[in-house]
Enzyme design. Structure first.
Site, PDB file in Angstrom:
ATOM      1  N   HIS A 238      -2.436  -1.931   5.274  1.00  0.00           N
ATOM      2  CA  HIS A 238      -3.070  -1.748   3.972  1.00  0.00           C
ATOM      3  C   HIS A 238      -2.580  -0.393   3.443  1.00  0.00           C
ATOM      4  O   HIS A 238      -2.604   0.590   4.176  1.00  0.00           O
ATOM      5  CB  HIS A 238      -4.594  -1.740   4.166  1.00  0.00           C
ATOM      6  CG  HIS A 238      -5.359  -1.889   2.900  1.00  0.00           C
ATOM      7  ND1 HIS A 238      -5.365  -0.940   1.913  1.00  0.00           N
ATOM      8  CD2 HIS A 238      -6.139  -2.896   2.437  1.00  0.00           C
ATOM      9  CE1 HIS A 238      -6.109  -1.358   0.908  1.00  0.00           C
ATOM     10  NE2 HIS A 238      -6.592  -2.543   1.200  1.00  0.00           N
ATOM     11  N   ARG A 260      -5.759   0.642  -6.890  1.00  0.00           N
ATOM     12  CA  ARG A 260      -4.384   0.488  -7.412  1.00  0.00           C
ATOM     13  C   ARG A 260      -4.375  -0.566  -8.508  1.00  0.00           C
ATOM     14  O   ARG A 260      -3.722  -0.414  -9.536  1.00  0.00           O
ATOM     15  CB  ARG A 260      -3.427   0.057  -6.296  1.00  0.00           C
ATOM     16  CG  ARG A 260      -3.046   1.162  -5.347  1.00  0.00           C
ATOM     17  CD  ARG A 260      -1.997   0.679  -4.364  1.00  0.00           C
ATOM     18  NE  ARG A 260      -2.511  -0.327  -3.466  1.00  0.00           N
ATOM     19  CZ  ARG A 260      -2.075  -1.578  -3.386  1.00  0.00           C
ATOM     20  NH1 ARG A 260      -1.089  -1.995  -4.155  1.00  0.00           N
ATOM     21  NH2 ARG A 260      -2.608  -2.426  -2.532  1.00  0.00           N
TER      22      ARG A 260
END
Ligand SMILES: Cc1cc2nc3c(=O)[nH]c(=O)nc-3n(C[C@H](O)[C@H](O)[C@H](O)COP(=O)(O)OP(=O)(O)OC[C@H]3O[C@@H](n4cnc5c(N)ncnc54)[C@H](O)[C@@H]3O)c2cc1C
Length: 570
Positions: A238, A260
């Site tokens: 991740h 993000r």
């Protein structure tokens, strides 16, 4: 040392989504059978299902379909998934989510019209992730645990499984050897059927997200039981693990993908964006691409004080960030970072193992009487797991395993174990009490170094070969290293020693499979083989304890590369 013994018709190892669903389904299908859930931690309080934040993928909406969910899973998995397992995942996820809501008592978020709210998750062509805020796992595990407590299901908490023990002829599993962590005594549980659901967990990497009770024990036991593991090179990272120094376990924990997704920037140590130089989608590229770009920047030395990178959200407006990412803002504040208005240090973090024990659609394995489900199993996700497909996998196949074991035990008898195998397993566990104490922390650091630098996000033959040598040395060193404290009850150094043994064994399988796959695909990136081979000729790795890797062809039973099950795309 002679272990105390007990019997159970069905024995379940692990109390995550897979283990608890298996217990409930087995109990429903065979109410008179004795069922035992044995778990390294406390039932309801351990494992990664509890940590699920984002949610659960399922095709519920009219505009969505199981075919679409299936195609997203296959394409996300870069054509490596076993298509029959993936089909089972997407079709049975619908039943399981209804069961979770209507029978087991979960409340998921809803739309104003009363339908279940489904949010967007990366890598999917439809918003199909069911959730309860960002604490979905707690809702699922709490309800499952309550239902297990309410039934006549035996619990062996703080019992660590250390060996799968076969019959003397080796033709079936006879039971499992445990250490009762509260006393340090050995317990042998005979069972007609055993489920391996200990949840994998790539905690051999310096930065990782899974819970501390996971050390790949199940996979290590499966290797020792001569089972084959598939796709072991496929470890998902991740991109945004929190980086808050070595003194805190918060380091490595996930800062969610939505940061993000909603427009957050990643900056180097020089406080400039670097993602646009790697991918046109910049920070919104997929997990593997972003993790690789971040690792490359870190290698160049463009790093923060703790050796990572920054995530910056301030340009979106501090108020908005505080409102939309309350939990993340608080988590960062706990570690001294201001997510809403400042910079937070982040690092890619090992999150999930796509690889695991080879198994059939009814959760049987090559060892008679042994079943597998959840993150211990391999083949459902192929080269990449979609966010939201992890908890779907553990609950779907946990339930399948429960049903299968309930019917399989009919007409079966308890089998006698191979006494020599039990003695040998005990001798292996006892080993650190007979050798001079050493520095386990230093060995763990060495393991982190080897796996992070050479078997991590960027790999090549030289690094992998060197890593295998280092893992051999580490293994030998561990053999010579004892634990000073001979108290058995809650001896955490002893358990650390055993954790490291499992992790080293499984790390070797990851490195060997990674060396065998001479291409880059999904989560596996080889700098010396940067291209993906022909999808039509896709093969998966199958590895055994002696390190033999066989490349086996993927069977395209439902759809071939270049085709789709979606009518408009066909
Ligand atoms: C931080 C985080 C966030 C995540 N978010 C999502 C998400 O949003 N959506 C999603 O789909 N997936 C998510 N995942 C992945 C998901 O949690 C896993 O895929 C899934 O829950 C695994 O379920 P499991 O039952 O196989 O294992 P787990 O839930 O991990 O359970 C394993 C169990 O085995 C026990 N155990 C381990 N070793 C032994 C032993 N030797 N003896 C006895 N018991 C043992 C453990 O104590 C535990 O009870 C996330 C994972 C993490 C770490």
């Amino acid at each position: 040392m002679v272990p105390s013994t007990r019997d159970s018709d069905i024995l379940i190892l692990g109390a995550g989504g897979a283990g608890l669903f298996a217990a409930l389904h087995a109990h429903k299908a065979a109410p008179d059978a004795s069922i035992t859930v044995a778990v390294k931690g406390l039932l309801g309080k351990c494992g990664c299902t509890r940590m699920v934040q984002g949610g659960y993928n399922v095709a519920l909406a009219k505009e969505d379909s199981v075919e679409r969910h299936f195609m997203d899973t296959i394409e996300g998995g870069k054509w490596l998934p076993d298509q029959e397992l993936a089909w089972k995942l997407v079709t049975l996820a619908i039943e399981r989510i209804h069961e979770l809501e209507n029978e087991l008592g979960c409340f998921f978020d809803r739309n104003p019209d009363g339908t279940v709210h489904q949010k967007a998750f990366a890598g999917q062509t439809f918003d199909r992730t069911v959730h309860k805020g960002d604490l979905t796992g707690i809702e699922i595990i709490n309800r499952l645990a309550e239902q297990v407590w309410a039934r006549r299901i035996q619990r062996l908490e703080e019992h660590r499984a250390v060996e799968l023990v076969k019959t003397p002829a080796g033709d079936a599993i006879a039971g499992v050897l445990f250490i009762d962590m509260r006393t340090g005594e050995y317990v042998f549980v005979r069972a007609k059927a055993v489920l391996l659901a200990t949840g994998g967990g790539p905690t051999m990497y310096r930065y990782h997200t899974p819970s501390g009770d996971k050390s790949c024990d199940g996979l290590a036991m499966a290797l020792r039981a001569a089972l084959a593991l598939r796709d072991m090179e496929m470890v998902q990272f991740h991109p945004t693990g929190l980086l808050a120094g070595t003194h805190t376990r918060m380091t490595g924990t996930v800062l969610e993908e939505g940061l993000r997704g909603s427009g957050g920037f990643l900056l180097g140590g020089n406080k400039e964006r670097f993602m646009p130089g790697y991918d046109p989608k910049a920070e919104r590229a997929t997990r593997d691409l972003v993790s690789r770009a971040m690792f490359s920047e870190m290698r160049k030395g463009n790093t923060t004080p703790h050796g990572g990178l920054y995530i910056s959200m301030a340009h979106l407006g501090a108020e908005r960030v505080r409102k939309e990412f309350k939990g993340m803002v608080e988590r960062c504040a706990d570690c001294g970072f201001d997510l809403a208005g400042g910079l937070v240090e982040v690092v890619p973090t090992a999150h999930y193992m796509m690889g695991g024990v080879e198994f059939a659609g009814d959760c049987t394995t090559a060892l008679r009487g042994l079943f597998v489900a959840g993150e211990d199993s391999g083949g459902v996700h192929g080269a990449n797991r979609l966010g939201g497909n992890g908890v779907a996998n553990s609950t779907v196949f946990g339930a399948v395993a429960g049903d299968s074991m309930a019917s399989w035990i009919r007409g079966q008898h308890l089998r006698q174990p191979d006494a020599r195998a039990i003695d040998a397993a005990i001798a292996r566990c006892e080993r650190p009490f007979g050798t001079a104490p050493g520095d386990l922390e230093a060995l763990r650091e060495q393991l982190y170094e080897t796996m992070w630098e050479r078997v991590g996000i960027l790999r090549d033959a030289r690094g992998l070969t060197r890593a295998l040598g280092e893992l051999d040395v580490l293994d030998a060193e561990l053999e010579r290293t004892g634990v000073g404290d001979t108290t058995r009850a809650f001896n955490l150094s002893w358990h650390d020693w055993m954790n490291l043994r499992s992790l080293v064994q499984v790390s070797r399988a990851i490195a060997q499979a990674a060396l065998a796959r001479q291409e880059s695909r999904g989560a596996h990136y080889r700098e010396d083989f940067p291209h993906t081979g022909a999808l039509e000729a896709s093969t998966y790795t199958s590895i055994r304890a002696d390190g033999t890797v066989t490349m086996k062809p993927v069977a395209f039973t439902r759809v071939r590369p270049g085709q789709s099950l979606l009518k408009h795309a066909a």
